[in-house]
Scaffold this motif. Structure first.
Motif, PDB file in Angstrom:
ATOM      1  N   GLY A  50      39.199  66.513  32.229  1.00  0.00           N
ATOM      2  CA  GLY A  50      40.471  66.408  32.946  1.00  0.00           C
ATOM      3  C   GLY A  50      40.482  65.270  33.950  1.00  0.00           C
ATOM      4  O   GLY A  50      39.436  64.730  34.329  1.00  0.00           O
ATOM      5  N   VAL A  51      41.685  64.920  34.395  1.00  0.00           N
ATOM      6  CA  VAL A  51      41.874  63.750  35.246  1.00  0.00           C
ATOM      7  C   VAL A  51      41.151  63.891  36.588  1.00  0.00           C
ATOM      8  O   VAL A  51      40.399  63.016  37.001  1.00  0.00           O
ATOM      9  N   GLU A  52      41.404  65.018  37.249  1.00  0.00           N
ATOM     10  CA  GLU A  52      40.855  65.204  38.597  1.00  0.00           C
ATOM     11  C   GLU A  52      39.337  65.045  38.626  1.00  0.00           C
ATOM     12  O   GLU A  52      38.785  64.274  39.420  1.00  0.00           O
ATOM     13  N   THR A  53      38.689  65.796  37.764  1.00  0.00           N
ATOM     14  CA  THR A  53      37.226  65.816  37.779  1.00  0.00           C
ATOM     15  C   THR A  53      36.654  64.480  37.312  1.00  0.00           C
ATOM     16  O   THR A  53      35.716  63.959  37.919  1.00  0.00           O
ATOM     17  N   THR A  54      37.248  63.923  36.262  1.00  0.00           N
ATOM     18  CA  THR A  54      36.767  62.627  35.764  1.00  0.00           C
ATOM     19  C   THR A  54      36.900  61.571  36.855  1.00  0.00           C
ATOM     20  O   THR A  54      35.985  60.778  37.096  1.00  0.00           O
ATOM     21  N   THR A  55      38.035  61.559  37.539  1.00  0.00           N
ATOM     22  CA  THR A  55      38.265  60.590  38.612  1.00  0.00           C
ATOM     23  C   THR A  55      37.222  60.735  39.713  1.00  0.00           C
ATOM     24  O   THR A  55      36.675  59.749  40.206  1.00  0.00           O
ATOM     25  N   GLU A  56      36.937  61.987  40.074  1.00  0.00           N
ATOM     26  CA  GLU A  56      35.957  62.205  41.149  1.00  0.00           C
ATOM     27  C   GLU A  56      34.559  61.752  40.752  1.00  0.00           C
ATOM     28  O   GLU A  56      33.851  61.119  41.543  1.00  0.00           O
ATOM     29  N   ILE A  57      34.185  62.069  39.529  1.00  0.00           N
ATOM     30  CA  ILE A  57      32.846  61.673  39.068  1.00  0.00           C
ATOM     31  C   ILE A  57      32.735  60.146  39.059  1.00  0.00           C
ATOM     32  O   ILE A  57      31.782  59.572  39.588  1.00  0.00           O
ATOM     33  N   LEU A  58      33.754  59.489  38.488  1.00  0.00           N
ATOM     34  CA  LEU A  58      33.731  58.025  38.408  1.00  0.00           C
ATOM     35  C   LEU A  58      33.721  57.387  39.800  1.00  0.00           C
ATOM     36  O   LEU A  58      33.013  56.427  40.044  1.00  0.00           O
ATOM     37  N   ALA A  59      34.519  57.941  40.713  1.00  0.00           N
ATOM     38  CA  ALA A  59      34.601  57.365  42.058  1.00  0.00           C
ATOM     39  C   ALA A  59      33.230  57.395  42.734  1.00  0.00           C
ATOM     40  O   ALA A  59      32.809  56.410  43.356  1.00  0.00           O
ATOM     41  N   GLU A  60      32.520  58.497  42.586  1.00  0.00           N
ATOM     42  CA  GLU A  60      31.220  58.592  43.267  1.00  0.00           C
ATOM     43  C   GLU A  60      30.174  57.700  42.620  1.00  0.00           C
ATOM     44  O   GLU A  60      29.342  57.100  43.307  1.00  0.00           O
ATOM     45  N   ILE A  61      30.233  57.598  41.300  1.00  0.00           N
ATOM     46  CA  ILE A  61      29.263  56.719  40.637  1.00  0.00           C
ATOM     47  C   ILE A  61      29.568  55.254  40.976  1.00  0.00           C
ATOM     48  O   ILE A  61      28.665  54.460  41.258  1.00  0.00           O
ATOM     49  N   LYS A  62      30.849  54.903  41.009  1.00  0.00           N
ATOM     50  CA  LYS A  62      31.219  53.525  41.342  1.00  0.00           C
ATOM     51  C   LYS A  62      30.792  53.170  42.763  1.00  0.00           C
ATOM     52  O   LYS A  62      30.330  52.060  43.019  1.00  0.00           O
ATOM     53  N   ALA A  63      30.958  54.118  43.677  1.00  0.00           N
ATOM     54  CA  ALA A  63      30.560  53.872  45.065  1.00  0.00           C
ATOM     55  C   ALA A  63      29.053  53.599  45.140  1.00  0.00           C
ATOM     56  O   ALA A  63      28.606  52.679  45.833  1.00  0.00           O
ATOM     57  N   ALA A  64      28.291  54.389  44.393  1.00  0.00           N
ATOM     58  CA  ALA A  64      26.830  54.191  44.394  1.00  0.00           C
ATOM     59  C   ALA A  64      26.474  52.860  43.734  1.00  0.00           C
ATOM     60  O   ALA A  64      25.547  52.163  44.167  1.00  0.00           O
ATOM     61  N   TYR A  65      27.226  52.500  42.715  1.00  0.00           N
ATOM     62  CA  TYR A  65      26.992  51.237  41.985  1.00  0.00           C
ATOM     63  C   TYR A  65      27.295  50.035  42.874  1.00  0.00           C
ATOM     64  O   TYR A  65      26.601  49.008  42.826  1.00  0.00           O
ATOM     65  N   ARG A  66      28.314  50.160  43.714  1.00  0.00           N
ATOM     66  CA  ARG A  66      28.641  49.069  44.639  1.00  0.00           C
ATOM     67  C   ARG A  66      27.494  48.844  45.632  1.00  0.00           C
ATOM     68  O   ARG A  66      27.164  47.719  45.975  1.00  0.00           O
ATOM     69  N   LYS A  67      26.907  49.955  46.053  1.00  0.00           N
ATOM     70  CA  LYS A  67      25.792  49.842  47.008  1.00  0.00           C
ATOM     71  C   LYS A  67      24.539  49.319  46.322  1.00  0.00           C
ATOM     72  O   LYS A  67      23.724  48.649  46.932  1.00  0.00           O
ATOM     73  N   ASP A  68      24.366  49.693  45.069  1.00  0.00           N
ATOM     74  CA  ASP A  68      23.143  49.328  44.344  1.00  0.00           C
ATOM     75  C   ASP A  68      23.489  48.845  42.939  1.00  0.00           C
ATOM     76  O   ASP A  68      23.601  49.648  42.005  1.00  0.00           O
ATOM     77  N   PRO A  69      23.637  47.542  42.761  1.00  0.00           N
ATOM     78  CA  PRO A  69      24.018  46.998  41.456  1.00  0.00           C
ATOM     79  C   PRO A  69      22.956  47.245  40.381  1.00  0.00           C
ATOM     80  O   PRO A  69      23.218  47.024  39.203  1.00  0.00           O
ATOM     81  N   GLU A  70      21.781  47.700  40.789  1.00  0.00           N
ATOM     82  CA  GLU A  70      20.727  48.007  39.802  1.00  0.00           C
ATOM     83  C   GLU A  70      20.762  49.469  39.377  1.00  0.00           C
ATOM     84  O   GLU A  70      19.839  49.947  38.707  1.00  0.00           O
ATOM     85  N   LEU A  71      21.808  50.192  39.805  1.00  0.00           N
ATOM     86  CA  LEU A  71      21.897  51.639  39.525  1.00  0.00           C
ATOM     87  C   LEU A  71      21.696  51.918  38.033  1.00  0.00           C
ATOM     88  O   LEU A  71      22.331  51.303  37.172  1.00  0.00           O
ATOM     89  N   LYS A  72      20.835  52.894  37.739  1.00  0.00           N
ATOM     90  CA  LYS A  72      20.545  53.264  36.350  1.00  0.00           C
ATOM     91  C   LYS A  72      21.421  54.445  35.914  1.00  0.00           C
ATOM     92  O   LYS A  72      21.889  55.229  36.725  1.00  0.00           O
ATOM     93  N   GLY A  73      21.580  54.540  34.619  1.00  0.00           N
ATOM     94  CA  GLY A  73      22.352  55.639  34.052  1.00  0.00           C
ATOM     95  C   GLY A  73      21.840  56.999  34.501  1.00  0.00           C
ATOM     96  O   GLY A  73      22.607  57.915  34.786  1.00  0.00           O
ATOM     97  N   GLN A  74      20.528  57.095  34.547  1.00  0.00           N
ATOM     98  CA  GLN A  74      19.900  58.353  34.968  1.00  0.00           C
ATOM     99  C   GLN A  74      20.351  58.755  36.383  1.00  0.00           C
ATOM    100  O   GLN A  74      20.647  59.915  36.651  1.00  0.00           O
ATOM    101  N   GLN A  75      20.449  57.758  37.264  1.00  0.00           N
ATOM    102  CA  GLN A  75      20.891  58.046  38.645  1.00  0.00           C
ATOM    103  C   GLN A  75      22.376  58.424  38.654  1.00  0.00           C
ATOM    104  O   GLN A  75      22.806  59.283  39.422  1.00  0.00           O
ATOM    105  N   ALA A  76      23.127  57.773  37.788  1.00  0.00           N
ATOM    106  CA  ALA A  76      24.547  58.121  37.670  1.00  0.00           C
ATOM    107  C   ALA A  76      24.694  59.564  37.195  1.00  0.00           C
ATOM    108  O   ALA A  76      25.577  60.309  37.650  1.00  0.00           O
TER     109      ALA A  76
END
Ligand SMILES: Nc1nc2c(ncn2[C@@H]2O[C@H](COP(=O)(O)OP(=O)(O)O)[C@@H](O)[C@H]2O)c(=O)[nH]1
Ligand SMILES: [Mg+2]
Length: 322
Positions: A50-76
């Protein structure tokens, strides 16, 4: 603990595989990039998060990715699982052990009945959602925990429905109160309650019909079962659980609202998660209804009914280990 996690993982195989197919091994250790974020988003939609949950998951992973461009899938994956756990806070329904002094003691003797009333669970839901199967599986589980239980065959409308529960009861050695097809379902519920009380049993699980001539008839019949049970115990049925077919995804939410208005549901059972790649729907169902999920159905065997664990679910979905 591990084997329960494995049950979740195996039961959710289709959902996990659907996500894996779209994310191309992202959780295996690939580095995050714009393309993989897009793949993940698509995968979560496909699995019905669903939209709500997908948006929240993506937002948090993107935020972590911005802080760490080397972020791995496992960390996501770890971040995604944490979001699911948070969203599912309060979603785990837990039954109390009401066995108390009635459970067999260490010498195997049963204490005499104390005169307490059985706790009643009414299984409600449309045809085919899994009420009868769940009634049997749950009775089996409670018995395995040393609690005493009777099931009541109150789907007297559909031919063979009584036989279906009887054959489960036979196979799993479960006590049952049943009448014939066409019998008054409320009378069966009444008798079953009396039997549970007389035998000093902990639980009565009432299987009900999912379809009558009209929806109005069904609601009226369920209300009658409730009224009649309340002649025995004004608090019965203490648990009013809607059994929903998890493979129907978000469609079950509207259905649940109708039942909720009539009965004040106290819990949900989500079945057939093993048969669907849309196992994310459970999150939307909980978010919309905020009714705790007591058990989920991960297969057709008696042991495939498992207490819902947000943590096991979240980790299974994101391919994390126990
Ligand atoms: N794969 C799978 N099948 C299930 C599960 N729960 C129920 N079923 C099947 O769904 C069908 C309908 O179940 P039933 O209990 O008769 O539904 P009812 O009409 O609500 O009583 C049966 O074939 C069950 O074996 C589950 O968790 N997984
Ligand atoms: Mg049935």
């Amino acid at each position: 603990m591990f084997s329960i996690f494995k049950k979740f993982k195996d039961g959710l195989t289709k959902t996990v595989a659907a996500i894996a197919a779209k994310t191309h091994g992202l959780f295996g250790g690939r580095k995050i990039d714009a393309a993989s974020l897009g793949e993940l988003e698509e995968a979560l939609y496909t699995a019905d998060f669903g939209v709500e949950t997908t948006t929240e998951i993506l937002a948090e992973i993107k935020a972590a990715y911005r802080k760490d461009p080397e972020l791995k899938g496992q960390q996501a994956a770890v971040i995604g699982a944490a979001v699911l756990r948070r969203v599912l806070t309060g979603a785990e329904g837990r039954l109390p052990d009401v066995g108390g002094s009635l459970s067999p003691d260490s010498s195997g003797h049963k204490a005499p009945p104390t005169g307490k009333n059985p706790m009643v669970i009414a299984m409600i839901g449309v045809n085919g959602s899994g009420k009868t199967t769940t009634t049997a599986k749950l009775a089996h589980r409670l018995k395995g925990e040393g609690q005493t239980v009777i099931v009541a065959a109150c789907d007297t409308f559909r031919a063979a429905a009584v036989e279906q529960l009887k054959s489960w009861a036979d196979r799993l050695k479960i006590e049952i109160v049943a009448s014939h097809t066409g019998a008054d379902s409320a009378a069966v519920a009444f008798d079953a309650w009396q039997a549970a009380k007389a035998r000093g049993h902990d639980w009565l699980i009432v299987d009900t019909a999912g379809r009558l001539h009209t929806k109005g008839n069904l609601m009226e019949e369920l209300a009658k079962i409730r009224r009649v049970l309340q002649k025995n115990d004004p608090t019965a049925p203490q648990h009013r659980w809607l059994v929903v077919d998890g493979s129907l995804g978000a469609n079950s939410i509207e259905q649940a609202k109708v039942f909720h208005q009539s009965f004040g549901l106290t819990g949900l059972i989500v079945t057939k998660l093993d048969g669907t790649s849309r196992g994310g729907a459970i999150v939307g169902i909980y978010r919309q209804l905020k009714i705790p999920i007591y058990f989920i159905g991960l297969g057709e065997q008696p042991d495939d009914l498992q207490p819902f664990s947000a943590d096991n679910y979240a980790r299974a979905v994101f391919g994390l280990e126990a």
